[in-house]
Scaffold this active site. Structure first.
Site, PDB file in Angstrom:
ATOM      1  N   GLY A   1       0.842  -1.192   0.000  1.00 48.19           N
ATOM      2  CA  GLY A   1       0.000   0.000   0.000  1.00 48.19           C
ATOM      3  C   GLY A   1       0.873   1.236   0.000  1.00 48.19           C
ATOM      4  O   GLY A   1       2.030   1.193   0.418  1.00 48.19           O
TER       5      GLY A   1
ATOM      6  N   GLN B   1       3.254   9.945   1.045  1.00 46.59           N
ATOM      7  CA  GLN B   1       4.513   9.210   1.152  1.00 46.59           C
ATOM      8  C   GLN B   1       5.454   9.470  -0.015  1.00 46.59           C
ATOM      9  O   GLN B   1       6.636   9.113   0.057  1.00 46.59           O
ATOM     10  CB  GLN B   1       4.247   7.703   1.253  1.00 46.59           C
ATOM     11  CG  GLN B   1       3.546   7.322   2.551  1.00 46.59           C
ATOM     12  CD  GLN B   1       3.378   5.819   2.631  1.00 46.59           C
ATOM     13  OE1 GLN B   1       2.423   5.271   2.127  1.00 46.59           O
ATOM     14  NE2 GLN B   1       4.329   5.145   3.256  1.00 46.59           N
TER      15      GLN B   1
ATOM     16  N   HIS C   1      -4.643   1.605   7.174  1.00 45.33           N
ATOM     17  CA  HIS C   1      -3.282   2.148   7.319  1.00 45.33           C
ATOM     18  C   HIS C   1      -3.059   3.294   6.314  1.00 45.33           C
ATOM     19  O   HIS C   1      -2.535   4.356   6.677  1.00 45.33           O
ATOM     20  CB  HIS C   1      -2.267   1.011   7.107  1.00 45.33           C
ATOM     21  CG  HIS C   1      -0.831   1.428   7.158  1.00 45.33           C
ATOM     22  ND1 HIS C   1       0.042   1.002   8.133  1.00 45.33           N
ATOM     23  CD2 HIS C   1      -0.108   2.237   6.334  1.00 45.33           C
ATOM     24  CE1 HIS C   1       1.241   1.546   7.902  1.00 45.33           C
ATOM     25  NE2 HIS C   1       1.178   2.289   6.821  1.00 45.33           N
ATOM     26  N   GLU C   2      -3.490   3.077   5.069  1.00 42.88           N
ATOM     27  CA  GLU C   2      -3.269   4.112   4.038  1.00 42.88           C
ATOM     28  C   GLU C   2      -4.171   5.324   4.245  1.00 42.88           C
ATOM     29  O   GLU C   2      -3.750   6.469   4.011  1.00 42.88           O
ATOM     30  CB  GLU C   2      -3.456   3.533   2.635  1.00 42.88           C
ATOM     31  CG  GLU C   2      -2.526   2.371   2.275  1.00 42.88           C
ATOM     32  CD  GLU C   2      -1.069   2.601   2.624  1.00 42.88           C
ATOM     33  OE1 GLU C   2      -0.606   3.756   2.586  1.00 42.88           O
ATOM     34  OE2 GLU C   2      -0.380   1.611   2.959  1.00 42.88           O
TER      35      GLU C   2
ATOM     36  N   HIS D   1      -2.701   7.612   6.640  1.00 38.67           N
ATOM     37  CA  HIS D   1      -1.642   8.458   6.065  1.00 38.67           C
ATOM     38  C   HIS D   1      -2.193   9.788   5.550  1.00 38.67           C
ATOM     39  O   HIS D   1      -1.552  10.831   5.726  1.00 38.67           O
ATOM     40  CB  HIS D   1      -0.960   7.743   4.893  1.00 38.67           C
ATOM     41  CG  HIS D   1       0.211   6.906   5.297  1.00 38.67           C
ATOM     42  ND1 HIS D   1       1.300   7.398   5.964  1.00 38.67           N
ATOM     43  CD2 HIS D   1       0.468   5.585   5.101  1.00 38.67           C
ATOM     44  CE1 HIS D   1       2.185   6.425   6.164  1.00 38.67           C
ATOM     45  NE2 HIS D   1       1.694   5.307   5.660  1.00 38.67           N
TER      46      HIS D   1
ATOM     47  N   CYS E   1       5.760   0.063   7.428  1.00 39.35           N
ATOM     48  CA  CYS E   1       5.399   1.227   6.606  1.00 39.35           C
ATOM     49  C   CYS E   1       6.606   1.591   5.750  1.00 39.35           C
ATOM     50  O   CYS E   1       7.729   1.622   6.257  1.00 39.35           O
ATOM     51  CB  CYS E   1       5.025   2.392   7.515  1.00 39.35           C
ATOM     52  SG  CYS E   1       4.554   3.878   6.618  1.00 39.35           S
ATOM     53  N   LEU E   2       6.377   1.859   4.474  1.00 34.19           N
ATOM     54  CA  LEU E   2       7.490   2.215   3.584  1.00 34.19           C
ATOM     55  C   LEU E   2       8.165   3.514   4.024  1.00 34.19           C
ATOM     56  O   LEU E   2       9.302   3.774   3.649  1.00 34.19           O
ATOM     57  CB  LEU E   2       6.995   2.343   2.137  1.00 34.19           C
ATOM     58  CG  LEU E   2       6.521   1.040   1.474  1.00 34.19           C
ATOM     59  CD1 LEU E   2       5.989   1.321   0.074  1.00 34.19           C
ATOM     60  CD2 LEU E   2       7.630  -0.001   1.430  1.00 34.19           C
TER      61      LEU E   2
HETATM   62 NI    NI Z   1       2.519   3.404   5.717  1.00 33.01          NI
END
Ligand code: NI
Length: 177
Positions: free
Chosen positions: A46, A51, A139-140, A143, A97-98
Site C-alpha cells: 500500500g 509518502q 493504514h493508508e 496516512h 510502513c514504507l
Molecule cells: Ni505506511
C-alpha cells in the site's frame, strides 16, 4: 511512469491533513500510475500520496502477491477515501510502513471496514474489506490524515520504536557522508 522518492518519518508532509481531490484529470491518473510503480518497486502492499511528498487524498493498495487466495484483494486506487463503517471486532497484527523502513509493530484495528471514495476517473467506489485488505486500507487512509502506525501503539512501545528509528536515521546519515 516514474518511480518517485519515498519520504520518511520526520518529513512534515507525513503529518499534514492531505487535500481533497476535486479535479479528476490526466495529472491525477499519472500520479496514481507513479504511486503503483513506486509501491511495486519498494515491494509494498500500500502507498498513500503523502509518502511521495504529495499532500493529496489518494491511496493505492495491492495485496495480490501477499494473499493470492483472497478474491477481494484486488489492485485498488482510491481518491478521497473515507471509512464509513467499521466492525466492532478488532484484530492485532504486525504492520510496517514504507516511510518507516526497518521497523514494525503490532497494531490493533477493526477486522472489517466499508470504505467509500472515487476511482481515478471520478466514479463512486464502495469497498467492503476484511482482514489484511481492511488493515491495509485503514493504514493508508490514516496516512492522508497525517497518522502513522506508530501513533496507534502503546506509549511505551512507541518510545522504544522512536529510539530505534533515531538510530536508523543516524546510521543512514553517517553512510551518506
Ligand atoms: Ni505506511
Amino acid at each position: 511512469m516514474a518511480i518517485r522518492e519515498i519520504v520518511y518519518m520526520g518529513d512534515p508532509v507525513l503529518r499534514a491533513e492531505a487535500e481533497e481531490v476535486t479535479v479528476f484529470d490526466e495529472d491525477l491518473q499519472a500520479l496514481v500510475r507513479d504511486m503503483f510503480e513506486t509501491m511495486y518497486h519498494a515491494d509494498g502492499i500500500g502507498l498513500a500520496a503523502p509518502q511521495i511528498g504529495v499532500s493529496t487524498r489518494v491511496i493505492v493498495v495491492d495485496l495480490r502477491r501477499r494473499d493470492e487466495d483472497d478474491p477481494e484483494s484486488q489492485q485498488v486506487a482510491l481518491v478521497n477515501p473515507v471509512v464509513t463503517w467499521e466492525s466492532k471486532e478488532l484484530a492485532k497484527q504486525a504492520e510496517g510502513c514504507l516511510s518507516i523502513p526497518g521497523l514494525e509493530d503490532v497494531v490493533q484495528r477493526p477486522v472489517s471496514v466499508r470504505v467509500e471514495g472515487k476511482d481515478p476517473d471520478g466514479n463512486d467506489i464502495v469497498l467492503e474489506a476484511d482482514d489484511l485488505f481492511a488493515r491495509a486500507l485503514q493504514h493508508e487512509i490514516d496516512h492522508i490524515d497525517g497518522i502513522l502506525f506508530v501513533d496507534r501503539i502503546s506509549p511505551l512501545k512507541r518510545r522504544m520504536l522512536l529510539k530505534k528509528w533515531k538510530k536508523i536515521e543516524a546510521e543512514a546519515a553517517a553512510e551518506a557522508r
